[in-house]
Scaffold this motif. Structure first.
Motif, short mmCIF file in Angstrom:
data_model
loop_
_atom_site.label_atom_id
_atom_site.label_comp_id
_atom_site.label_asym_id
_atom_site.label_seq_id
_atom_site.Cartn_x
_atom_site.Cartn_y
_atom_site.Cartn_z
N SER A 173 1.26 -1.68 -0.53
CA SER A 173 -0.13 0.29 0.15
C SER A 173 0.74 0.89 -0.06
O SER A 173 0.90 1.71 1.25
CB SER A 173 -0.57 -0.08 1.11
OG SER A 173 -1.87 1.47 1.14
N ARG B 325 -3.37 -4.19 8.85
CA ARG B 325 -4.04 -3.76 7.78
C ARG B 325 -3.18 -2.80 6.64
O ARG B 325 -2.49 -2.12 6.86
CB ARG B 325 -4.55 -2.06 8.13
CG ARG B 325 -5.83 -2.23 9.60
CD ARG B 325 -5.86 -0.72 9.58
NE ARG B 325 -7.09 -1.44 10.67
CZ ARG B 325 -8.40 -1.20 9.95
NH1 ARG B 325 -8.84 -0.90 9.13
NH2 ARG B 325 -9.08 -1.60 11.03
N ARG B 328 -6.74 -0.90 0.25
CA ARG B 328 -8.50 -0.55 -0.17
C ARG B 328 -9.05 -1.12 -1.53
O ARG B 328 -8.36 -1.62 -2.31
CB ARG B 328 -9.11 1.81 -0.40
CG ARG B 328 -8.12 1.95 0.86
CD ARG B 328 -7.73 3.26 0.44
NE ARG B 328 -7.40 4.49 1.62
CZ ARG B 328 -5.80 4.20 1.84
NH1 ARG B 328 -4.87 3.67 0.71
NH2 ARG B 328 -5.11 4.13 2.58
N HIS B 329 -10.28 -1.50 -1.45
CA HIS B 329 -11.43 -1.76 -2.33
C HIS B 329 -10.77 -1.14 -3.82
O HIS B 329 -10.35 0.01 -3.63
CB HIS B 329 -12.74 -1.80 -2.21
CG HIS B 329 -12.95 -3.08 -1.01
ND1 HIS B 329 -12.96 -3.86 -0.71
CD2 HIS B 329 -13.65 -2.65 0.25
CE1 HIS B 329 -13.22 -4.61 0.11
NE2 HIS B 329 -13.48 -3.55 0.52
N GLN B 332 -12.76 1.71 -4.20
CA GLN B 332 -12.89 2.73 -3.33
C GLN B 332 -11.41 3.28 -2.90
O GLN B 332 -10.80 2.61 -2.15
CB GLN B 332 -14.00 1.91 -2.53
CG GLN B 332 -14.56 2.85 -1.29
CD GLN B 332 -15.21 1.58 0.02
OE1 GLN B 332 -14.01 1.06 0.07
NE2 GLN B 332 -16.42 1.71 -0.13
N ARG B 333 -10.93 3.38 -3.85
CA ARG B 333 -9.50 3.63 -3.59
C ARG B 333 -9.03 5.57 -3.02
O ARG B 333 -7.88 5.99 -2.68
CB ARG B 333 -8.63 4.21 -4.69
CG ARG B 333 -9.10 2.50 -5.27
CD ARG B 333 -7.31 2.24 -6.21
NE ARG B 333 -7.50 1.46 -6.92
CZ ARG B 333 -6.81 0.19 -6.25
NH1 ARG B 333 -6.72 0.79 -4.86
NH2 ARG B 333 -6.58 -0.69 -6.21
N SER B 337 -9.45 7.60 3.66
CA SER B 337 -9.91 6.54 3.90
C SER B 337 -9.36 5.47 4.72
O SER B 337 -8.02 5.55 4.72
CB SER B 337 -10.90 5.53 3.23
OG SER B 337 -10.12 4.89 2.10
N MET B 339 -6.83 2.08 6.25
CA MET B 339 -6.40 1.24 5.63
C MET B 339 -7.52 0.40 5.65
O MET B 339 -7.78 0.42 6.91
CB MET B 339 -5.24 0.53 5.34
CG MET B 339 -3.54 1.98 4.39
SD MET B 339 -2.62 1.00 4.58
CE MET B 339 -2.13 1.43 6.47
N LEU B 340 -7.60 -1.04 5.07
CA LEU B 340 -8.40 -2.12 5.35
C LEU B 340 -7.42 -3.33 6.07
O LEU B 340 -6.75 -3.51 5.28
CB LEU B 340 -9.14 -2.84 4.28
CG LEU B 340 -10.49 -1.67 3.23
CD1 LEU B 340 -10.45 -3.27 1.73
CD2 LEU B 340 -11.27 -1.61 3.94
N HIS B 345 -9.78 -7.88 1.25
CA HIS B 345 -9.16 -8.08 0.17
C HIS B 345 -9.84 -9.05 -0.52
O HIS B 345 -9.41 -10.74 0.28
CB HIS B 345 -7.85 -7.85 -0.56
CG HIS B 345 -7.84 -6.10 0.77
ND1 HIS B 345 -7.90 -5.23 -0.86
CD2 HIS B 345 -6.59 -6.14 1.05
CE1 HIS B 345 -7.31 -3.77 0.17
NE2 HIS B 345 -6.95 -4.50 0.79
#
Lengths: 599, 599
Positions: A173, B325, B328-329, B332-333, B337, B339-340, B345
Motif C-alpha cells: 500500500s 491493514r 483499499r477496495h 474505493q480508493r 479512508s 486502510m482495510l 481483499h
C-alpha cells in the motif's frame, strides 16, 4: 554426482537467435556496433564468471548470512570478489549508453546474461542489479548533475544503489507511506522516515550507496499522487564528485529471510538526526510514475530470477535422475535385474517435464518480453507503440506466472531427489527457498493479477491483448502446415479465442459495475493468460527447433525433446484454462461472499 | 500480533462428534470404559501440553538443530522436557492395550491428540511417535519376551524406538537393501549394514532405543520376499530387563534437513565390529509384510502431520489477515479512508479459503481414516472387512493428497504475510519448510499414487472403491433435500460417477496390457480421487454444521463459514477433476513417450 551445468546453451540459443532474432536488433542505431558474435561472446563471458565467481559461494552465502556488527553489515568476502569480476568484465555497464560509459547492449542480451548469474547464485546479483536499476532510472529522469554525481559512479562499478519504497506499515500500500521530505534552504530536502525490506540497503562494498527513496513533500496531495522521488546517498557527494560526510541514514536492523540469504535485507532509518540530505529527482509528486517507468524492467527481472532458480533445480534434478538408480518398471519387477536410472520411471519423467515446461516456457516468455523493451525503445513509431502495449500486458504475467510456476518447479526438483532433496547437502532445497520470495516482492502476485485484469487487459481498448492474440495467431499460422505441430496450433487458437471471450465478458461485467466481483477472480485470469502464453512459447519453440534441426541434423534429438515437451504441456497443462476461464466468465463470488465471521 | 490458537475446537468437535460419532466407538468392548467426556478431556490435556511444552521451543529447535559432539547427539533440553510431560500425561501409552499398561484409547482420539502436538511442533513428536509405532508393531508381531523386554519400556516412556528401512542406495527401492542378518550360535542374529534417513536414530534421551531393522538373512530369496525384521537395541537388554552392554550400532552422521530440524535424522552403521546383536521378529522373510501392516497407521500419521503444518500456517495467516491493514477496495480508493484489514481483499480471502479448504478437508479425511482403523479392528466381521478395504484405498490418498495440498496451503500462508512471511521472525516459513518432507517420506507421493491406482483401486474387484462410492452416495442422499446443499450433492454425485468410470477404464486398459501407460497417469488419478474425497468431506462438514447450528444457534456463523468454504471448494477446486480424469481415461503418454535423449 557430476557437476551440472548452469545452462543448456542449445535452448538459450534457440530462444535468442531462432525465435527472437537477437542479431536483428543490430539494425537499430543504438546496437549497430554489435553482432551475434559479440552477443554470444558476452554470454560466454557471463557463463564463465557465473561458474567461476558466483556459483562457488552460493551455498556458503546461504550458510553465512550477513551479520550486523557494530552497526555495520559484514558479508562473506566472496561476494565482493564476485562483484569485482562482474564489474571488471563490464556487466555493471552492460546496458548503459556508450556516452555514459556503458556497453550499450540490448536489454535482451543483458537479461540473458543476468539469467546465468541468477542460476549460479540467487543473492549476490541483487547488489549490482539494484544498482543498475537505480542508474537506469537516473539515466532517464536525473538531471545532468545527478547523472554525473550518482549515475556514472554506479556504471563505473564504484557505487551501489537501492530502491526504497516499502515501510513497515506500508508494503503493498504505497499510497500510505509516511516518509517525509522537507524543503531546505540549501535547495535540497531533508528526509525523515523509515524504509523496510531494502535489499542491499547497507554494506561496506564500493564507495557509496545511492538510495532512491519515495517520500512525501509536506503539503503534497494524499495517496500516490503525492509521492516524490529522492536521491539519498549513504555518503554525501561533493561538487567535484569526491565523497563527503556520512549522510543521516542508519541501518536499524536486518531481516532474516527464508532464502536469498546472501543479499542483505535491511530496515533503514532516515533523518533521526534531522540531517538526512535528499535530492529531488525530476518533478515533485511524480515519484511513483518514475518508479513505475522502471518497474517493467524490474518485474521482468523478478520473473526471470524466478525462472532461473527453477532452471537451476531442473538442471540439477535432471542430472540426478540420470545418475541415481532406484527400482524397476511396474511390469518388470525381477529383483535380480539391475535398478533403473530413475529418469526411466514415468512419474519422475513427469516431474522433470513439468519443471522443464514451466522453466523453459517462462524463460522464453521472459526473454521475449525483454526483447520488447528493446523494440519499444528503439523501433519506429508503430513498433514502439505496439511493443510497449504488448509489454505492458505481458509484464505482470512474466512476473507472476513465472514466480508461481517456477516455484512449483523447484518443489518438484526436491521431490525428484527424495530424501536427499530435503537435505541442505544438495542444492535443490536452497533453490526452492531462494525462489519463494519472487511471488512476493516487486508487487505480490495478487497485485500483478489485479494489474493484469483491472488495468493492462483493458487499457487502450484492449490494444495489448489484441496484439498478443495477433502474434499467437501468426505463430499458429506458421505451425499449422507442419503435421507434427498442427494439433497444437489448433489447440492454441482455441485457447487464444477463450482468452478473448473471457476478457470481453470480464470487461462487460466491469462496465456493468461488478468491479469487485470480477477482480475477485483476477488470479484465475492470470493463470488463464499465463498458461496460454506459455503454450504459445512451446509451440514457437517446437516449431523453431524443428526448423533448426532441419538445417543442423545434430540437433534432431534436441528438437524431438522440444516437441515432446510441447506435447506434454498441451496435454497436461493447457486444458486447465477451461476451468479458470469459467470462473472468470461466471464471475465466481465464492471468495468475495465468504463472510469474515465464518472463518 | 496476538497469539494464535493451535486449533479451532468447534471444527475438531464437528469432525469427531458430529461426523464420526467418536463416542459410538465406546460400544466396542475395547473402548467401553471411555466416553465423550473422557475423549474431550484427553484432547483438552493434549492441547494444554502442546501449548505449554511443545509450541514454546518450536522455533528454538529450528534454530538449534541437533549436533553430533564426540559421537553423541546433543539436543536442546526443551525436547526432553516436553517428552517427559507428554509421557507423564499418558500420551506415550494412549493407544496401547490396558493389559500392556496402556490407556487403550481409539486410534481416532490418538490421532486427534497427535494432531495438536504436530501443529505446536513438527519435530519433537517424532521421537515418541516413532517409539509408539515400534511398540504397536511389537504388540502384534513380537514374542511375549520381546514385548516384555522391548515394548513395555516404550509404553512406560523409558525407551524410544525407530524404524530402519532405507539405505543410502535404497530409498524407495526396499527390494534392494543390503543389510545382512547372520544366524549366531546364541540363537540370535548378527546384523551388518547401514541405514539412512533414520529419524530419532540416536540421542541420549531415555534409557534405550529399540531399532526395528529390515535386513536379509543370508540365503534369503531376492527382492522384497527375502526381507526379515529385527529388533536391534542400542543397548542390549538382560533377561531381567536391566540394561546390558552397548550394542554395535554406531551413529555415522547426521542429515541436515530443510525443516523439521528438531528431529535428529541419522545415518547408522550396524555391526562394524561384527557384534551387532539382533532378534528376529516373527517369521523369517516376512519383515516387509509386518512393516506394511503398520504402514497404514504410519501413512495416516504422515498425512495428518502434513495437515497440521498446513493448519498452523492457516490459523496464523488468518489471524494476521484480520489484524494487518493494507490498501483499499479496487472501487474505493480514497487515500484519506483508513486502510482495510487485508482479509477484506478478495484475493487474500481466496488464499485463506484455499488453505482452509485443503487443511480442514484433509483433516476430516485423515480422522475419518483413523476411525476406520478402529472399526477395522473392533467391529463385527462385515464392519472389519469393509473398514479395512476402504482404509486400504484411502490411506495413500490421506498420505499423498494431504501432503501435496497442505504444502500448498503453507505456501499460501507465506503469501498472505507477504515480506513478513518470508522472514524467520514469523512462523509461516518454518511450517512450510517443516511440511516439505511429507510428500517424500513413508513412500513418496509418486509411490502412493502407483499404490492407489495399481493396487488399492483394483484389489478385491474394486471393493474399496465401491465402498467409497456408496458412502459418498449416502452423504449426497442425506444432503440433497437441503436446498442450500443440493447443488453440491449433485456435483459430488457426478464426481463420484466420474471416479467410477475412470477407474473402470483404467482397469480395462491395464487388463489389455497397458500397465505402464496407465500407471504413468497415476498422479492424475490420485488428484482425481483426492479432490473427490475432499469434496465429500466438505459436503459432509457443511451438512453436519447445519444440523449442529440448528440445535445450537450460537454456531450459526460457524455453519455459514463451513457452507461458504464448501461452496468455494466446489466452485474453484472440484472442477479440475474433469481434466485429470481425461488424462487417465485417455491414457496420456506424453510423459512416458518423452525420449530420454530429448532432455
Amino acid at each position: 554426482m557430476s557437476h551440472p551445468t548452469l545452462v543448456d546453451r542449445r535452448h538459450l540459443d534457440l530462444i535468442l537467435h531462432d525465435m527472437l532474432d537477437a542479431e536483428g536488433l543490430c539494425r537499430y542505431p543504438r546496437f549497430a556496433e554489435h553482432s551475434r558474435e559479440i552477443f554470444d561472446a558476452t554470454i560466454d563471458l557471463a557463463e564463465q564468471i557465473a561458474e567461476q565467481k558466483f556459483a562457488p559461494h552460493n551455498r556458503k552465502s546461504d550458510l553465512n548470512e550477513p551479520q550486523m556488527v557494530d552497526g555495520k553489515v559484514v558479508l562473506i568476502p566472496e561476494i565482493e570478489e564476485a562483484l569485482r569480476a562482474f564489474s571488471e568484465a563490464g556487466f555493471m555497464s552492460i546496458y548503459a549508453a556508450a556516452e555514459d560509459g556503458g556497453m550499450q547492449m540490448p536489454f535482451l542480451i543483458t537479461s540473458a546474461c543476468d539469467a546465468l548469474f541468477a542460476t549460479a547464485n540467487a543473492s549476490t546479483p541483487a547488489y549490482p542489479l539494484l544498482a543498475r536499476a537505480a542508474a537506469n532510472l537516473l539515466a532517464v529522469y536525473g538531471s545532468e548533475e545527478q547523472k554525473r554525481l550518482f549515475m556514472r559512479p554506479i556504471i563505473e562499478g564504484r557505487y551501489y544503489g537501492t530502491m526504497c519504497l516499502s515501510e513497515p506499515h506500508a508494503g503493498s500500500s504505497l499510497a500510505d507511506i509516511k516518509t517525509v521530505a522537507t524543503p531546505h534552504e540549501d535547495g535540497g530536502y531533508r528526509i525523515t522516515g523509515s524504509k523496510m525490506w531494502i535489499s542491499a540497503g547497507d554494506h561496506e562494498m564500493g564507495e557509496n550507496i545511492v538510495h532512491l527513496v519515495l517520500a512525501k513533500i509536506a503539503g503534497a496531495p494524499a495517496g500516490v499522487k503525492g509521492i516524490s522521488l529522492f536521491i539519498v546517498p549513504r555518503f554525501r557527494v561533493n561538487e567535484d564528485g569526491s565523497r563527503g560526510a556520512r549522510n543521516d541514514v542508519r541501518l536499524a536492523g536486518l531481516n532474516h529471510k527464508m532464502g536469498q540469504r546472501g543479499s542483505v535485507n535491511t530496515f533503514l532509518k532516515f533523518g533521526e538526526q534531522d540531517d538526512c540530505h535528499g535530492y529531488l529527482v525530476g518533478e515533485p509528486h511524480q515519484g511513483l510514475a518514475y518508479m513505475f517507468h522502471m518497474m517493467n524492467e524490474e518485474r521482468i527481472g523478478v520473473g526471470m530470477g524466478a525462472v532461473q532458480q527453477g532452471m537451476g533445480g531442473y538442471l540439477y534434478s535432471l542430472q540426478y535422475a540420470r545418475e541415481r538408480r532406484q527400482g524397476r518398471h511396474p511390469d518388470q519387477r525381477d529383483p535380480a535385474s539391475p535398478m533403473l536410472p530413475i529418469i526411466e520411471h514415468a512419474d519422475v519423467r513427469r516431474m522433470l517435464l513439468q519443471q522443464r515446461a514451466y522453466v523453459e516456457g517462462a524463460q522464453a516468455l521472459g526473454l521475449y518480453a525483454a526483447s520488447l523493451v528493446d523494440h519499444g525503445h528503439e523501433g519506429d513509431e508503430t513498433t514502439r507503440r505496439e511493443s510497449t502495449q504488448l509489454l505492458d500486458l505481458l509484464t505482470p504475467i512474466v512476473k507472476a506466472w513465472s514466480s508461481d510456476w517456477c516455484l512449483k518447479a523447484n518443489e518438484l526438483a526436491v521431490q525428484v531427489l527424495g530424501g536427499y532433496g530435503y537435505t541442505r547437502e544438495y542444492p535443490v532445497e536452497q533453490y526452492y527457498r531462494d525462489n519463494r520470495i519472487n511471488p512476493i516482492h516487486e508487487g505480490t502476485n495478487g497485485i500483478q493479477a489485479l494489474d493484469l485484469l483491472g488495468r493492462k487487459a483493458m487499457q487502450a481498448q484492449g490494444a495489448g491483448l489484441k496484439l498478443l492474440l495477433q502474434r499467437i495467431e501468426a505463430c499458429c499460422a506458421a505451425a499449422e502446415n507442419d503435421a507434427a505441430l498442427a494439433p497444437y496450433a489448433a489447440a492454441l487458437r482455441e485457447a487464444a479465442a477463450l482468452c478473448a471471450r473471457t476478457t470481453l465478458e470480464a470487461g462487460k461485467r466491469i462496465a456493468e459495475g461488478e468491479v469487485r466481483a470480477v477482480l475477485a477472480n483476477a488470479n484465475w485470469y492470470m493463470q488463464l493468460l499465463g498458461h496460454t502464453c506459455i503454450a504459445w512459447m512451446w509451440l514457437w519453440q517446437a516449431s523453431a527447433a524443428a526448423r533448426r534441426a532441419a538445417a543442423q541434423p545434430a540437433l534432431a534429438e534436441f528438437a524431438a525433446g522440444k516437441l515432446a515437451t510441447c506435447r506434454f504441456f498441451f496435454a497436461t497443462e493447457l486444458p486447465q484454462i477451461e476451468h479458470w476461464a469459467r470462473l472468470v466468465s461466471d464471475v465466481d463470488r465464492s471468495a468475495l461472499e465468504m463472510p469474515e465471521s465464518g472463518f
